[in-house]
Design an enzyme around this catalytic site. Structure first.
Site, PDB file in Angstrom:
ATOM      1  N   THR A   1       6.075   2.085  -2.299  1.00  0.00           N
ATOM      2  CA  THR A   1       7.205   2.236  -1.386  1.00  0.00           C
ATOM      3  C   THR A   1       7.019   1.321  -0.168  1.00  0.00           C
ATOM      4  O   THR A   1       5.922   0.828   0.079  1.00  0.00           O
ATOM      5  CB  THR A   1       7.372   3.699  -0.929  1.00  0.00           C
ATOM      6  OG1 THR A   1       7.462   4.510  -2.058  1.00  0.00           O
ATOM      7  CG2 THR A   1       8.564   3.935  -0.056  1.00  0.00           C
TER       8      THR A   1
ATOM      9  N   SER B   1      12.433  14.033  -2.668  1.00  0.00           N
ATOM     10  CA  SER B   1      11.632  12.944  -2.098  1.00  0.00           C
ATOM     11  C   SER B   1      10.828  13.457  -0.914  1.00  0.00           C
ATOM     12  O   SER B   1      11.079  14.544  -0.387  1.00  0.00           O
ATOM     13  CB  SER B   1      12.561  11.825  -1.632  1.00  0.00           C
ATOM     14  OG  SER B   1      11.845  10.864  -0.892  1.00  0.00           O
ATOM     15  N   SER B   2       9.863  12.638  -0.488  1.00  0.00           N
ATOM     16  CA  SER B   2       9.118  12.921   0.742  1.00  0.00           C
ATOM     17  C   SER B   2       9.403  11.883   1.811  1.00  0.00           C
ATOM     18  O   SER B   2       8.800  11.924   2.892  1.00  0.00           O
ATOM     19  CB  SER B   2       7.618  12.902   0.459  1.00  0.00           C
ATOM     20  OG  SER B   2       7.297  13.861  -0.503  1.00  0.00           O
TER      21      SER B   2
ATOM     22  N   GLU C   1       9.477   3.951  -6.430  1.00  0.00           N
ATOM     23  CA  GLU C   1       8.515   5.027  -6.697  1.00  0.00           C
ATOM     24  C   GLU C   1       7.112   4.453  -6.783  1.00  0.00           C
ATOM     25  O   GLU C   1       6.590   4.005  -5.799  1.00  0.00           O
ATOM     26  CB  GLU C   1       8.889   5.803  -7.968  1.00  0.00           C
ATOM     27  CG  GLU C   1       8.419   7.258  -8.100  1.00  0.00           C
ATOM     28  CD  GLU C   1       7.048   7.656  -7.645  1.00  0.00           C
ATOM     29  OE1 GLU C   1       6.954   8.140  -6.502  1.00  0.00           O
ATOM     30  OE2 GLU C   1       6.072   7.605  -8.409  1.00  0.00           O
TER      31      GLU C   1
ATOM     32  N   GLY D   1       4.021   6.260   0.866  1.00  0.00           N
ATOM     33  CA  GLY D   1       2.845   7.086   0.574  1.00  0.00           C
ATOM     34  C   GLY D   1       3.139   8.368  -0.167  1.00  0.00           C
ATOM     35  O   GLY D   1       2.357   9.322  -0.078  1.00  0.00           O
ATOM     36  N   GLY D   2       4.262   8.442  -0.901  1.00  0.00           N
ATOM     37  CA  GLY D   2       4.569   9.669  -1.635  1.00  0.00           C
ATOM     38  C   GLY D   2       4.598  10.843  -0.674  1.00  0.00           C
ATOM     39  O   GLY D   2       5.094  10.728   0.453  1.00  0.00           O
TER      40      GLY D   2
HETATM   41  N1  GLU Z   1       8.852   8.681  -4.758  1.00  0.00           N
HETATM   42  C1  GLU Z   1       8.266   8.966  -3.494  1.00  0.00           C
HETATM   43  C2  GLU Z   1       9.197   9.804  -2.639  1.00  0.00           C
HETATM   44  O1  GLU Z   1      10.380   9.698  -2.768  1.00  0.00           O
HETATM   45  C3  GLU Z   1       7.937   7.730  -2.764  1.00  0.00           C
HETATM   46  C4  GLU Z   1       6.865   7.013  -3.451  1.00  0.00           C
HETATM   47  C5  GLU Z   1       5.828   6.484  -2.546  1.00  0.00           C
HETATM   48  O2  GLU Z   1       5.973   6.441  -1.344  1.00  0.00           O
HETATM   49  O3  GLU Z   1       4.822   6.100  -3.058  1.00  0.00           O
HETATM   50  O4  GLU Z   1       8.760  10.536  -1.835  1.00  0.00           O
END
Ligand code: GLU
Length: 622
Positions: free
Chosen positions: A431, A494-495, A451, A515-516
């Site tokens: 991201t 999402s985060s 993602e 960073g997920g």
């Molecule tokens: N898919 C994650 C989200 O929407 C983002 C992925 C990432 O930041 O690595 O929170």
């Protein structure tokens, strides 16, 4: 601004022989492309910007991204009289070229905008959606009846490709608040795609990390592993097919993506992945149809709002869990005077508040078009007061902590509830995020993604961009009580936490990170660092990070463990070093931020070392 504006035609050479006329609205008198000083051909270094300055202080506009080309593209737009929205789209489109493994038109994201004219914060939810034909057992292997493994089956698959929302987000942001056309905003990125950018270590390493996945698809292999190897550091990487795709969109608008041959092609490769003969990867097929693409809609929605020690903190509402989770944790933390504590005590509170907010994120947050999300209650101070009952200032709570009850709370401590559950989580470092401010006082915070680093691994043949694997953010196993269960047309939770903070009604700070699920804690930790712990914004971004997402241990960067490990261990925390299954990086996040000071002073900051450093720029340096 429109009636005072005049059209400045700037020439940004694009293709061999093709010249794109770029119209930027500027004040006050007429000029031609050739006489435009701000868009005059740049020097050799500027032609392929590689220098990364993680801090820039000045006035007149500012931008921060992970990449010098993207920051240069945004800065050029700001200098030519474009606003923050124009610059954000130009920079994002450029990140689609130079950070193709993190972002691009094959993905989605969340755009947060402070409008100086109205004094309001608005947001766009450009999250990918589940195809209408996606079944609820999509992530169960029909051959075994068991869930697919996350790696390699789900991450490298058509099954996890959602309907992309990024291009529609750019289009809508420009239509709502920009001054440039989509064609003009794409022009700088198109130029970078065609003339190429210098490969750095991060790009090479990310390619190597994805070698097996890219080698599994003819088109990905051709683009990212030319001559059978990842592009060498210092070489020039060109993507003429992406340039041609951007040209096509510039000419015909988003329809060229969401309808017609390209839409059909995307659907085909998702439904029948074009793998090479010699790959061992299973690559399950997906469900995306041309109709999903045709029907995709960006959602305009109300930002979340929390007050924190005299600040108004605006964030992204569901389908992202960013705004509610950062906001709830802040509401809990506001009950304690962190600034009077030792750093270790303050960090203990930060970790515990974060775990509590994550418990509620897991129980209550999903796509609000499909499930009832109690946003107001999650952000209610009385709810936070009750959640804070579980925070022991002297001892880490046993994790996972239970979720609170949003249906009945009165802010008074009652008997402790049963133990909670851990949300299955796949932490990522992919991201990308960008921050822009302009001279009129507008601010953009934008997080976009495909993602995982490298997305689904699948490049769209002949078009030079990767498709996302965003649907892996859904819960793998269907549970009717889970707000993040798979449903056709739904956005996976999402985060992403693009955040804009106002003080006395004026922008004070804008920040965000990849960073997920660690995005939430990175944004939260930076806010605590800046607002409570007396750090400058440069210090707040550089400080070592730790993340507690309601799991038995705290994931932390080595420098954090070295500095605070003993004291936090004594309080009952277990710290483990960061790092995930896909890369060797022991770091958390790759943030960008801009702080706005008195007299329109701007401090733009990017990472001073994480992910190979970022690039901050201002229009008029101090
Ligand atoms: N898919 C994650 C989200 O929407 C983002 C992925 C990432 O930041 O690595 O929170």
């Amino acid at each position: 601004m429109h009636q005072h504006a005049r059209r400045l035609t700037a020439v940004l050479s694009a293709t061999s022989g093709l010249t794109l006329a770029v119209g930027l609205l500027v004040a006050p008198s007429a000029s031609t492309a050739a006489s435009s000083p701000s868009l005059a051909p740049a020097g050799a270094e500027e032609r392929r910007p590689t220098v990364k300055d993680p801090t820039a202080v000045g006035k007149g506009g500012a931008i921060s991204t992970v990449d010098p080309e993207a920051s240069a593209a945004g800065l050029k737009v700001l200098k030519a009289g474009g606003n923050a929205v124009d610059a954000a789209v130009a920079a994002a489109a450029t990140l689609g070229v130079t950070e193709p493994y993190s972002a691009g038109i094959g993905g989605g994201g969340y755009f947060v905008f402070y409008n100086a004219k109205s004094g309001k914060v608005r947001t766009l939810d450009g999250r990918e959606t589940a195809p209408m034909k996606m079944p609820q057992d999509a992530f169960i292997d029909p051959a075994t009846g068991k869930p697919y493994n996350f790696t390699p089956e789900l991450v490298t698959s058509g099954a996890s490709v959602g309907t992309p929302g990024t291009l529609a987000t750019w289009d809508k942001a420009l239509a709502n608040w920009g001054t440039l056309s989509l064609a003009d905003a794409l022009a700088p990125a198109t130029k970078v795609a065609r003339r190429g950018f210098k490969v750095d270590e991060t790009f090479r390493q990310q390619t190597l990390d994805n070698e097996e996945r890219f080698a599994a698809f003819k088109d990905s292999k051709k683009l990212f592993l030319p001559k059978g190897d990842a592009p060498r550091v210092g070489s020039v990487f060109r993507n003429p097919e992406l340039a041609a795709t951007y040209d096509m969109i510039a000419e015909r608008g988003p329809r060229a993506f969401y309808r017609g041959p390209l839409a059909r092609l995307m659907s085909e490769v998702v439904r029948k992945p074009r793998t090479t003969n010699n790959t061992d990867l299973p690559v399950p097929a997906g469900w995306l149809t041309p109709r999903d693409l045709r029907d995709y809609k960006v959602r305009s929605q109300k930002a979340t709002r929390t007050t924190y020690r005299g600040h108004d903190v605006y964030g992204m509402a569901p389908s992202s869990s960013g705004g509610t989770t950062v906001g709830e944790a802040l509401n809990i933390l506001e009950r304690y005077d962190l600034s009077a504590m030792t750093p270790e005590q303050a960090l203990h509170h930060y970790l515990e508040a974060s775990a509590l907010a994550f418990a509620d994120r897991g129980k209550y947050v999903g796509d609000p078009a499909y499930v009832d999300v109690p946003v107001k209650r999650l952000l209610d101070d009385r709810f936070a007061a009750e959640r804070a009952c579980l925070l022991d200032p002297t001892k880490a709570a046993a994790k996972p902590v239970p979720a609170g009850d949003v249906t009945s709370y009165d802010g008074v401590c009652g008997p402790a509830a049963a133990k909670g559950t851990v949300d299955a989580d796949t932490e990522n470092i992919s991201t990308t995020n960008l921050t822009v401010a302009d001279k009129w006082g507008n601010v953009v915070e934008y997080t976009l993604t495909i993602e995982q680093t490298g997305g689904s691994g699948m490049v769209v043949p002949g078009h030079g961009f990767l498709l996302n694997n965003e649907l892996t953010d859904f819960s793998t196993v269907y549970d009717a009580a889970d707000p993040n269960r798979i449903q056709p047309g739904k956005r996976p939770r999402s985060s992403m936490s693009p955040t804009i903070v106002l003080k006395d009604g004026k922008p004070f700070l804008a920040l965000g990170s990849p960073g997920g699920s660690t995005i939430i804690t990175t944004v939260l930790q930076m806010l605590v660092n800046r607002i409570d712990l007396g750090m400058s914004i440069e210090e707040a971004i550089a400080a070592p990070r730790a993340t507690q997402r309601n799991t038995t241990s705290v994931t932390a960067e080595p420098a954090f463990i070295a500095a605070f490990g003993p004291a936090l261990t004594a309080l009952g925390h277990t710290l483990v070093p960061a790092g995930d299954a896909f890369t060797s990086a022991a770091e958390i996040g790759a943030a960008t931020a801009i702080e706005l000071g008195p007299r329109r002073q701007m401090t733009a900051v990017a990472e001073p070392s994480r992910r190979g450093k970022g690039s901050a720029k201002v229009v008029d340096p101090r």
